[in-house]
Design a protein around this motif. Structure first.
Motif, PDB file in Angstrom:
ATOM      1  N   LEU A  72      -3.632   3.332  -5.559  1.00 31.34           N
ATOM      2  CA  LEU A  72      -2.846   2.089  -5.663  1.00 31.34           C
ATOM      3  C   LEU A  72      -1.394   2.325  -5.244  1.00 31.34           C
ATOM      4  N   PHE A  73      -0.821   3.458  -5.643  1.00 26.79           N
ATOM      5  CA  PHE A  73       0.537   3.777  -5.160  1.00 26.79           C
ATOM      6  C   PHE A  73       0.536   3.863  -3.634  1.00 26.79           C
ATOM      7  N   MET A  74      -0.504   4.491  -3.076  1.00 27.39           N
ATOM      8  CA  MET A  74      -0.577   4.630  -1.615  1.00 27.39           C
ATOM      9  C   MET A  74      -0.788   3.283  -0.937  1.00 27.39           C
ATOM     10  N   ALA A  75      -1.574   2.403  -1.576  1.00 27.48           N
ATOM     11  CA  ALA A  75      -1.835   1.086  -0.983  1.00 27.48           C
ATOM     12  C   ALA A  75      -0.537   0.278  -0.904  1.00 27.48           C
ATOM     13  N   SER A  76       0.230   0.302  -1.974  1.00 26.18           N
ATOM     14  CA  SER A  76       1.514  -0.399  -1.985  1.00 26.18           C
ATOM     15  C   SER A  76       2.416   0.140  -0.871  1.00 26.18           C
ATOM     16  N   ARG A  77       2.388   1.450  -0.708  1.00 25.32           N
ATOM     17  CA  ARG A  77       3.235   2.134   0.294  1.00 25.32           C
ATOM     18  C   ARG A  77       2.786   1.819   1.713  1.00 25.32           C
ATOM     19  N   ALA A  78       1.459   1.744   1.926  1.00 23.83           N
ATOM     20  CA  ALA A  78       0.947   1.420   3.270  1.00 23.83           C
ATOM     21  C   ALA A  78       1.474   0.052   3.698  1.00 23.83           C
ATOM     22  N   GLN A  79       1.491  -0.895   2.746  1.00 28.79           N
ATOM     23  CA  GLN A  79       1.996  -2.240   3.047  1.00 28.79           C
ATOM     24  C   GLN A  79       3.506  -2.207   3.303  1.00 28.79           C
ATOM     25  N   LEU A  80       4.211  -1.443   2.484  1.00 26.98           N
ATOM     26  CA  LEU A  80       5.673  -1.338   2.625  1.00 26.98           C
ATOM     27  C   LEU A  80       6.053  -0.783   3.996  1.00 26.98           C
ATOM     28  N   VAL A  81       5.336   0.251   4.421  1.00 22.04           N
ATOM     29  CA  VAL A  81       5.641   0.882   5.708  1.00 22.04           C
ATOM     30  C   VAL A  81       5.344  -0.086   6.855  1.00 22.04           C
ATOM     31  N   GLU A  83       5.046  -3.400   6.785  1.00 23.04           N
ATOM     32  CA  GLU A  83       5.762  -4.682   6.771  1.00 23.04           C
ATOM     33  C   GLU A  83       7.279  -4.514   6.867  1.00 23.04           C
ATOM     34  N   VAL A  84       7.802  -3.434   6.304  1.00 24.19           N
ATOM     35  CA  VAL A  84       9.267  -3.321   6.185  1.00 24.19           C
ATOM     36  C   VAL A  84       9.831  -2.092   6.908  1.00 24.19           C
ATOM     37  N   VAL A  85       9.340  -0.906   6.559  1.00 24.99           N
ATOM     38  CA  VAL A  85      10.005   0.323   7.013  1.00 24.99           C
ATOM     39  C   VAL A  85       9.907   0.481   8.532  1.00 24.99           C
ATOM     40  N   ARG A  86       8.702   0.374   9.061  1.00 23.62           N
ATOM     41  CA  ARG A  86       8.514   0.616  10.500  1.00 23.62           C
ATOM     42  C   ARG A  86       9.290  -0.388  11.359  1.00 23.62           C
ATOM     43  N   PRO A  87       9.193  -1.702  11.071  1.00 27.81           N
ATOM     44  CA  PRO A  87       9.989  -2.652  11.869  1.00 27.81           C
ATOM     45  C   PRO A  87      11.496  -2.402  11.759  1.00 27.81           C
ATOM     46  N   ALA A  88      11.967  -2.047  10.575  1.00 26.00           N
ATOM     47  CA  ALA A  88      13.412  -1.809  10.401  1.00 26.00           C
ATOM     48  C   ALA A  88      13.863  -0.602  11.216  1.00 26.00           C
ATOM     49  N   ALA A 125      -1.947   6.633   4.683  1.00 27.96           N
ATOM     50  CA  ALA A 125      -1.196   5.423   4.300  1.00 27.96           C
ATOM     51  C   ALA A 125      -0.027   5.134   5.229  1.00 27.96           C
ATOM     52  N   VAL A 126       0.697   6.170   5.662  1.00 26.97           N
ATOM     53  CA  VAL A 126       1.956   5.898   6.390  1.00 26.97           C
ATOM     54  C   VAL A 126       1.940   6.385   7.837  1.00 26.97           C
ATOM     55  N   GLY A 127       0.865   7.053   8.254  1.00 25.11           N
ATOM     56  CA  GLY A 127       0.795   7.530   9.643  1.00 25.11           C
ATOM     57  C   GLY A 127       1.941   8.481   9.950  1.00 25.11           C
ATOM     58  N   GLU A 128       2.712   8.149  10.982  1.00 22.53           N
ATOM     59  CA  GLU A 128       3.817   9.020  11.404  1.00 22.53           C
ATOM     60  C   GLU A 128       5.119   8.692  10.673  1.00 22.53           C
ATOM     61  N   LEU A 192      10.464  20.064  -8.234  1.00 23.83           N
ATOM     62  CA  LEU A 192      11.216  21.257  -7.834  1.00 23.83           C
ATOM     63  C   LEU A 192      10.417  22.161  -6.898  1.00 23.83           C
ATOM     64  N   GLU A 193       9.083  22.132  -7.030  1.00 22.96           N
ATOM     65  CA  GLU A 193       8.226  22.946  -6.141  1.00 22.96           C
ATOM     66  C   GLU A 193       8.073  22.331  -4.754  1.00 22.96           C
ATOM     67  N   LEU A 194       8.337  21.044  -4.655  1.00 23.12           N
ATOM     68  CA  LEU A 194       7.921  20.285  -3.474  1.00 23.12           C
ATOM     69  C   LEU A 194       8.556  20.705  -2.141  1.00 23.12           C
ATOM     70  N   PRO A 195       9.848  21.073  -2.103  1.00 23.27           N
ATOM     71  CA  PRO A 195      10.430  21.416  -0.791  1.00 23.27           C
ATOM     72  C   PRO A 195       9.650  22.500  -0.048  1.00 23.27           C
ATOM     73  N   ALA A 196       8.990  23.391  -0.772  1.00 22.01           N
ATOM     74  CA  ALA A 196       8.255  24.492  -0.131  1.00 22.01           C
ATOM     75  C   ALA A 196       6.962  24.024   0.545  1.00 22.01           C
ATOM     76  N   VAL A 197       6.433  22.888   0.126  1.00 20.36           N
ATOM     77  CA  VAL A 197       5.125  22.459   0.652  1.00 20.36           C
ATOM     78  C   VAL A 197       5.147  21.086   1.338  1.00 20.36           C
ATOM     79  N   TYR A 198       6.226  20.344   1.169  1.00 23.46           N
ATOM     80  CA  TYR A 198       6.298  18.993   1.753  1.00 23.46           C
ATOM     81  C   TYR A 198       6.447  19.123   3.266  1.00 23.46           C
ATOM     82  N   PRO A 199       5.749  18.270   4.033  1.00 23.87           N
ATOM     83  CA  PRO A 199       5.776  18.455   5.489  1.00 23.87           C
ATOM     84  C   PRO A 199       7.093  18.052   6.158  1.00 23.87           C
TER      85      PRO A 199
END
Ligand code: TMP
Length: 227
Positions: A72-81, A83-88, A125-128, A192-199
Motif C-alpha cells: 500500500l505504501f508502494m501503491a501510493s508512491r507509484a501514483q505520486l511519481v 501524477e506529480v514527481v515525474r511531470p514536475a 513502483a517508481v521505475g527510474e 542508519l544502515e541504509l546508505p550502504a545498501v540504497y541504490p
C-alpha cells in the motif's frame, strides 16, 4: 547550484523536524537557485494516495499483513511519481519529497518485510524515478517523540469504533505511532544502515541539534552533491 529537474528526499524517524526543514529548504532553493520548487508528501500527495494514506494510518495495523502494508505504501508512491514527481521534474522543477522508498526500507523492514523485497517493489513502483539525493534526519525515538509530544507507549483511544482510529485529532496517535518504542528504535537503526545498501546517494544528518544547525548541514550536503 543547478537544481532544476533534481529530486531531493528528506526522510528519517518521526520527530526529526522534516516539516520545518523542508519548508526552509524549498524557500531557499527557490530564492538562491532561481528554480520553481514542488514539495510532495508520501504516503499521500495525490487524491488516490490520500485515500491509501487513510487506510494505512487510520486503522489498526496489527490487523494488516506486513506485505499488504508495504504494497500500500508502494501503491501510493507509484501514483505520486506518475501524477506529480515525474511531470514536475520533466518541467525543470526541483522536487522535495517528504519521505520515499527509504521510509519503507526502515518502517516496513522493521515490521518484518525483507529489505530486498522492498527495493524490488520500489523499482516496480517508481521505475527510474529515484531521488538524486536522500537526506536522513537522524534522531533517537525518545527525543523524536518528546519533540512531537506523541509517545508510542501512550495507548491511543479508539473513538471511531471498531478498529478504525481517529486520525486527525492531535490527541490521538496514528497507526505507526502506536507501535512500541522498540519498533521505532529498530526503524532508526535501519535508517542508519541504509546508505550502504540504497541504490542512490544518501546522507545522514544529525537532527538532534538545533534547527538552524540542521538547516546549514542540509545546505552543505546539497553543495557537496550538486556543486
Ligand atoms: P509522516 O509522519 O511523515 O507523514 O508519515 C506517516 C507515518 O508513516 C510515519 O510514522 C512513517 C510511516 N511510513 C511508513 O511506515 N512507511 C513509508 O513508506 C512511509 C512513506 C511512511
Amino acid at each position: 547550484m543547478n537544481l532544476a529537474g533534481k529530486f531531493i528526499v528528506i526522510d528519517g524517524p518521526d520527530g526529526g523536524g522534516k516539516g520545518t526543514q523542508i519548508k526552509r529548504l524549498a524557500e531557499r532553493i527557490a530564492r538562491e537557485c532561481g528554480v520553481s520548487v514542488r514539495t510532495t508528501r508520501d504516503p499521500g500527495g495525490t487524491a488516490i494516495g490520500d485515500r491509501i494514506r487513510h487506510v494505512l494510518l487510520g486503522y489498526d495495523l496489527s490487523l494488516m499483513a506486513p506485505n499488504c502494508e508495504m504494497l500500500l505504501f508502494m501503491a501510493s508512491r507509484a501514483q505520486l511519481v506518475a501524477e506529480v514527481v515525474r511531470p514536475a521534474l520533466a518541467a525543470g522543477q526541483t522536487v522535495i519529497g517528504d519521505r520515499f522508498i527509504s521510509a519503507t526500507c526502515a518502517y516496513q523492514v522493521a515490521a518484518g518485510v525483507p529489505r530486498e523485497k522492498v527495493l524490488e517493489m520500489g523499482r516496480l513502483a517508481v521505475g527510474e524515478t529515484w531521488p538524486d539525493l536522500t537526506l536522513i534526519l537522524d534522531v533517537p525515538p525518545e527525543l523524536g517523540f518528546q519533540r512531537t509530544g506523541r509517545t508510542p507507549q501512550k495507548a491511543a483511544k479508539k473513538v471511531v469504533g471498531g478498529d478504525q482510529l481517529a486520525m486527525f485529532a492531535d490527541a490521538h496517535l496514528d497507526a505507526m505511532e502506536r507501535r512500541p518504542l522498540d519498533f521505532h528504535r529498530r526503524v532508526r537503526e535501519l535508517f542508519l544502515e541504509l546508505p550502504a545498501v540504497y541504490p542512490k546517494p544518501m546522507k545522514i544528518i544529525d537532527a538532534t541539534r538545533d534547527a538552524d544547525r540542521v538547516t546549514e548541514d542540509i545546505w552543505k550536503a546539497l553543495r557537496d552533491v550538486f556543486p
